[in-house]
Motif scaffolding. Structure first.
Motif, mmCIF file in Angstrom:
data_model
loop_
_atom_site.group_PDB
_atom_site.id
_atom_site.type_symbol
_atom_site.label_atom_id
_atom_site.label_comp_id
_atom_site.label_asym_id
_atom_site.label_seq_id
_atom_site.Cartn_x
_atom_site.Cartn_y
_atom_site.Cartn_z
ATOM 1 N N ASN A 188 -103.806 18.567 -36.657
ATOM 2 C CA ASN A 188 -102.565 19.118 -36.728
ATOM 3 C C ASN A 188 -102.642 20.206 -38.066
ATOM 4 O OD1 ASN A 188 -99.881 19.504 -35.351
ATOM 5 N ND2 ASN A 188 -99.084 18.260 -36.840
ATOM 6 N N PHE A 189 -103.577 19.577 -39.069
ATOM 7 C CA PHE A 189 -103.486 20.188 -40.432
ATOM 8 C C PHE A 189 -104.648 21.558 -40.366
ATOM 9 C CE2 PHE A 189 -101.423 16.348 -40.840
ATOM 10 C CZ PHE A 189 -100.381 16.910 -41.578
ATOM 11 N N LEU A 190 -105.563 21.448 -39.217
ATOM 12 C CA LEU A 190 -106.568 22.441 -39.199
ATOM 13 C C LEU A 190 -106.346 24.080 -39.223
ATOM 14 C CD1 LEU A 190 -109.233 20.410 -37.368
ATOM 15 C CD2 LEU A 190 -108.838 20.663 -39.719
ATOM 16 N N GLY A 191 -106.974 24.908 -40.027
ATOM 17 C CA GLY A 191 -106.586 26.187 -39.600
ATOM 18 C C GLY A 191 -105.248 26.692 -40.168
ATOM 19 N N CYS A 192 -105.119 28.027 -40.424
ATOM 20 C CA CYS A 192 -103.949 28.543 -41.014
ATOM 21 C C CYS A 192 -102.839 28.585 -39.825
ATOM 22 C CB CYS A 192 -103.986 30.003 -41.450
ATOM 23 S SG CYS A 192 -104.490 31.071 -40.389
ATOM 24 N N GLU A 193 -101.426 28.550 -40.046
ATOM 25 C CA GLU A 193 -100.571 28.788 -39.216
ATOM 26 C C GLU A 193 -100.856 29.971 -38.287
ATOM 27 O OE1 GLU A 193 -98.232 26.542 -38.616
ATOM 28 O OE2 GLU A 193 -99.227 25.321 -40.346
ATOM 29 N N LEU A 194 -100.521 30.007 -36.895
ATOM 30 C CA LEU A 194 -100.760 31.183 -36.242
ATOM 31 C C LEU A 194 -100.307 32.525 -36.361
ATOM 32 C CD1 LEU A 194 -101.822 31.633 -33.413
ATOM 33 C CD2 LEU A 194 -99.601 31.244 -32.469
ATOM 34 N N LYS A 195 -99.082 32.521 -37.021
ATOM 35 C CA LYS A 195 -98.362 33.827 -37.608
ATOM 36 C C LYS A 195 -99.150 34.234 -38.696
ATOM 37 C CE LYS A 195 -95.015 31.072 -40.519
ATOM 38 N NZ LYS A 195 -95.785 31.533 -41.772
ATOM 39 N N ASP A 196 -100.199 33.449 -39.399
ATOM 40 C CA ASP A 196 -100.843 33.913 -40.537
ATOM 41 C C ASP A 196 -102.314 34.113 -40.174
ATOM 42 O OD1 ASP A 196 -98.709 33.571 -42.357
ATOM 43 O OD2 ASP A 196 -99.174 31.377 -42.631
ATOM 44 N N ASP A 197 -102.608 34.063 -38.792
ATOM 45 C CA ASP A 197 -104.088 34.259 -38.549
ATOM 46 C C ASP A 197 -104.142 35.732 -38.236
ATOM 47 O OD1 ASP A 197 -106.261 34.421 -37.121
ATOM 48 O OD2 ASP A 197 -106.391 32.370 -36.380
ATOM 49 N N PRO A 198 -105.071 36.402 -38.758
ATOM 50 C CA PRO A 198 -105.316 38.096 -38.807
ATOM 51 C C PRO A 198 -105.956 38.237 -37.487
ATOM 52 C CG PRO A 198 -107.039 36.784 -40.127
ATOM 53 C CD PRO A 198 -106.071 35.676 -40.093
ATOM 54 N N VAL A 199 -106.581 37.338 -36.782
ATOM 55 C CA VAL A 199 -107.107 37.758 -35.389
ATOM 56 C C VAL A 199 -105.996 37.755 -34.565
ATOM 57 C CG1 VAL A 199 -108.480 36.844 -33.499
ATOM 58 C CG2 VAL A 199 -109.299 36.633 -36.136
ATOM 59 N N TYR A 200 -105.113 36.667 -34.781
ATOM 60 C CA TYR A 200 -103.937 36.675 -33.766
ATOM 61 C C TYR A 200 -102.915 37.975 -34.008
ATOM 62 C CZ TYR A 200 -99.033 35.574 -32.365
ATOM 63 O OH TYR A 200 -97.844 35.518 -31.811
ATOM 64 N N GLN A 201 -102.917 38.272 -35.240
ATOM 65 C CA GLN A 201 -101.966 39.637 -35.423
ATOM 66 C C GLN A 201 -102.638 40.982 -34.815
ATOM 67 O OE1 GLN A 201 -99.093 39.570 -36.732
ATOM 68 N NE2 GLN A 201 -98.818 37.559 -37.330
ATOM 69 N N ALA A 202 -103.935 40.860 -34.943
ATOM 70 C CA ALA A 202 -104.382 41.909 -34.517
ATOM 71 C C ALA A 202 -104.221 42.262 -33.063
ATOM 72 C CB ALA A 202 -106.192 42.019 -34.848
ATOM 73 N N ARG A 203 -104.506 40.942 -32.306
ATOM 74 C CA ARG A 203 -104.371 40.938 -30.822
ATOM 75 C C ARG A 203 -103.092 41.361 -30.482
ATOM 76 N NH1 ARG A 203 -108.152 37.232 -27.631
ATOM 77 N NH2 ARG A 203 -110.097 37.447 -28.512
ATOM 78 N N LEU A 204 -101.952 40.785 -31.375
ATOM 79 C CA LEU A 204 -100.714 41.025 -31.146
ATOM 80 C C LEU A 204 -100.380 42.486 -30.942
ATOM 81 C CD1 LEU A 204 -98.226 39.129 -30.557
ATOM 82 C CD2 LEU A 204 -97.692 39.290 -32.917
ATOM 83 N N GLU A 205 -100.778 43.069 -32.141
ATOM 84 C CA GLU A 205 -100.415 44.692 -32.236
ATOM 85 C C GLU A 205 -101.138 45.436 -31.153
ATOM 86 O OE1 GLU A 205 -102.070 45.822 -36.095
ATOM 87 O OE2 GLU A 205 -100.787 44.565 -37.052
ATOM 88 N N LYS A 206 -102.093 44.973 -30.638
ATOM 89 C CA LYS A 206 -102.876 45.545 -29.521
ATOM 90 C C LYS A 206 -102.269 45.324 -28.145
ATOM 91 C CE LYS A 206 -107.360 45.943 -31.545
ATOM 92 N NZ LYS A 206 -108.722 45.402 -31.774
ATOM 93 N N GLY A 207 -101.376 44.399 -28.037
ATOM 94 C CA GLY A 207 -100.627 44.006 -26.811
ATOM 95 C C GLY A 207 -101.572 43.182 -25.953
ATOM 96 N N LEU A 208 -102.370 42.250 -26.469
ATOM 97 C CA LEU A 208 -103.497 41.594 -25.694
ATOM 98 C C LEU A 208 -102.896 40.081 -25.517
ATOM 99 C CD1 LEU A 208 -106.772 42.644 -27.431
ATOM 100 C CD2 LEU A 208 -105.857 43.473 -25.264
ATOM 101 N N ILE A 209 -101.597 39.767 -26.033
ATOM 102 C CA ILE A 209 -101.096 38.385 -25.818
ATOM 103 C C ILE A 209 -100.060 38.584 -25.028
ATOM 104 C CG2 ILE A 209 -100.163 36.607 -27.031
ATOM 105 C CD1 ILE A 209 -101.849 37.347 -29.523
#
Length: 433
Positions: A188-209
């Motif tokens: 539960n404490f591993l990795g950054c929060e989802l909203k702060d993950d650069p990979v997630y943000q990049a995928r979100l911008e590309k409309g992949l999620i």
């Protein structure tokens, strides 16, 4: 010659690992051929009972799957997870743990992983957290399942030294489950929060999620009866094992042994499912669980036979080298099982290959039982099917394998879970044994 034979064993295990899939079993058989025909080593024991139990259990599970039982269980799991979305990191491993405990195979996790990823994503929770510990839970639960090949084989070699099947389960079930919850806490404490993950943000911008919401499933009317029949058979196995145990002894000198009882209960369950639900029996062999189960049979046959061929021919030398070390450092058995299972990719194969040798050199039963959970280190190398499936099903990109291979979200939860289970195993074992 000992070193030549050991080299042959390791070489064929490496070859099997490179081939992948059932390759470890195929290469194991080839290794036995080289040891016996070219080096003159007597062939070891084939774990026939384990293979037959896997076949019987998988036949029942596959029949339940064809009838829609697994789909119904997944639907129940999704309903449960969506009612408790904020605590998905703790509830997800509970689901995969108990599905494996019930079915005796960790492949049941495949169907729940997309649900876990989707619920976590909807809540803004980093999916790698629940997915990482859920995969680990589905693996370690094998060492607590009443019908898994690993547990059945291990209990069979423990009974002659005074440890019953029920005692093994009484230690393994609570220790592995508590360990999974400790692993979930850490995860539960591993990795950054989802909203702060650069990979997630990049995928979100590309409309992949995309958010898909609750999956609408057409549950067959045969699903519930098939599941009830299968669960009844498991309860029947446990009750019968209790009645014939030395502790209860209500059925002295039983005509049906425990291993044989598991086989006939499971085959009878498959028969009842086919008879009552009217499913097409020819479809059972096409079920995904049937195919994975038969692959497991080949793996256990090859690698366990190879391991026993080498160990049984050098058991006295192994005793002389290992006995003192394991007596002084009993936890070393867990370390040995951990690294072996990384290569063998099977709890059943690791157990059948190494546990008889461990007990033969005088390892105490409490040490063997406590270390048993360490045969579940299938998560270390990022090539196991359920691990890869978790990576592919997380479209946020948070569940990813790093460029250093071992830096993936399954490693730390897995290490914590196994080490906690081993430690608890010594504590619980000291009380139970």
């Amino acid at each position: 010659m000992v070193f030549v034979e050991l080299f042959v064993v390791l070489a064929f295990i490496y070859l099997g690992a490179r081939i992948g899939g059932i390759g470890i079993g195929l290469a194991g058989g080839a290794g036995v051929l080289v040891l016996s025909l070219f080096l003159g080593v007597d062939t070891g024991h084939i774990p026939v009972d384990v293979i037959l139990i896997i076949m019987s259990v998988i036949a029942a599970i596959a029949a339940m799957q064809v009838a829609g039982g697994l789909e119904w269980l997944v639907d129940l799991s999704e309903t449960f997870l969506r009612k408790n979305p904020k605590h998905i990191t703790f509830y997800a491993p509970v689901v995969t743990y108990f599905m494996t405990l019930l079915a005796g195979t960790g492949h049941t996790a495949f169907s729940t992983l997309p649900v876990i990823a989707e619920v976590a994503k909807e809540q803004g929770i980093r999916p790698s957290r629940p997915l990482g510990i859920s995969v680990v839970a589905s693996q370690i639960a094998i060492t607590a399942s009443p019908i898994s090949a690993a547990v059945v084989f291990f209990s069979g070699i423990l009974e002659p030294i005074g440890v019953s099947y029920l005692t093994l389960l009484a230690v393994c079930i609570p220790t592995t489950f508590i360990a999974c919850m400790v692993g979930a806490f850490v995860s539960n404490f591993l990795g950054c929060e989802l909203k702060d993950d650069p990979v997630y943000q990049a995928r979100l911008e590309k409309g992949l999620i995309k958010l898909q919401g609750k999956t609408q499933r057409d549950i067959l009317p045969t699903a519930k009866p098939a599941t009830y029949i299968f669960i009844t058979a498991i309860i029947g196995v446990i009750v019968y094992a209790t009645l014939i145990s030395d502790t209860v002894n209500l059925i002295p000198n039983p005509s049906l042994g425990r291993n044989e009882a598991i086989m006939v209960f499971m085959l009878s369950a498959a028969t009842a499912i086919v008879a009552f639900t009217k499913i097409d029996a020819s479809e059972i062999a096409n079920a995904a669980t049937f195919k994975s189960g038969m692959s497991a049979c080949i793996c256990v046959l090859g690698v366990a036979w190879l391991g026993d061929t080498f160990v049984s021919s050098h058991i006295n030398d192994i005793k002389a080298l290992s006995a003192d070390v394991l007596n002084q450092y009993p936890w070393m058995l867990a370390v040995t099982l951990f690294f072996a299972s990384m290569l063998l990719y099977s709890q059943g194969a690791t157990t059948t290959a190494l546990m008889p040798a461990a007990l033969a050199i005088g390892v105490a039963p409490i040490t063997a039982i406590a270390s048993f959970a360490a045969v579940s280190a299938l998560f270390v190398l990022p090539t196991y099917p359920t691990l890869l499936a978790a990576v592919q099903m997380d479209d946020t990109g948070s569940t990813r394998i790093g460029n250093m291979v071992f830096n993936h979200p399954f490693l730390i939860p897995g290490l914590v879970t196994i080490s906690t289970s081993v430690a608890l195993g010594f504590a619980f074992g000291g009380i139970m044994l």
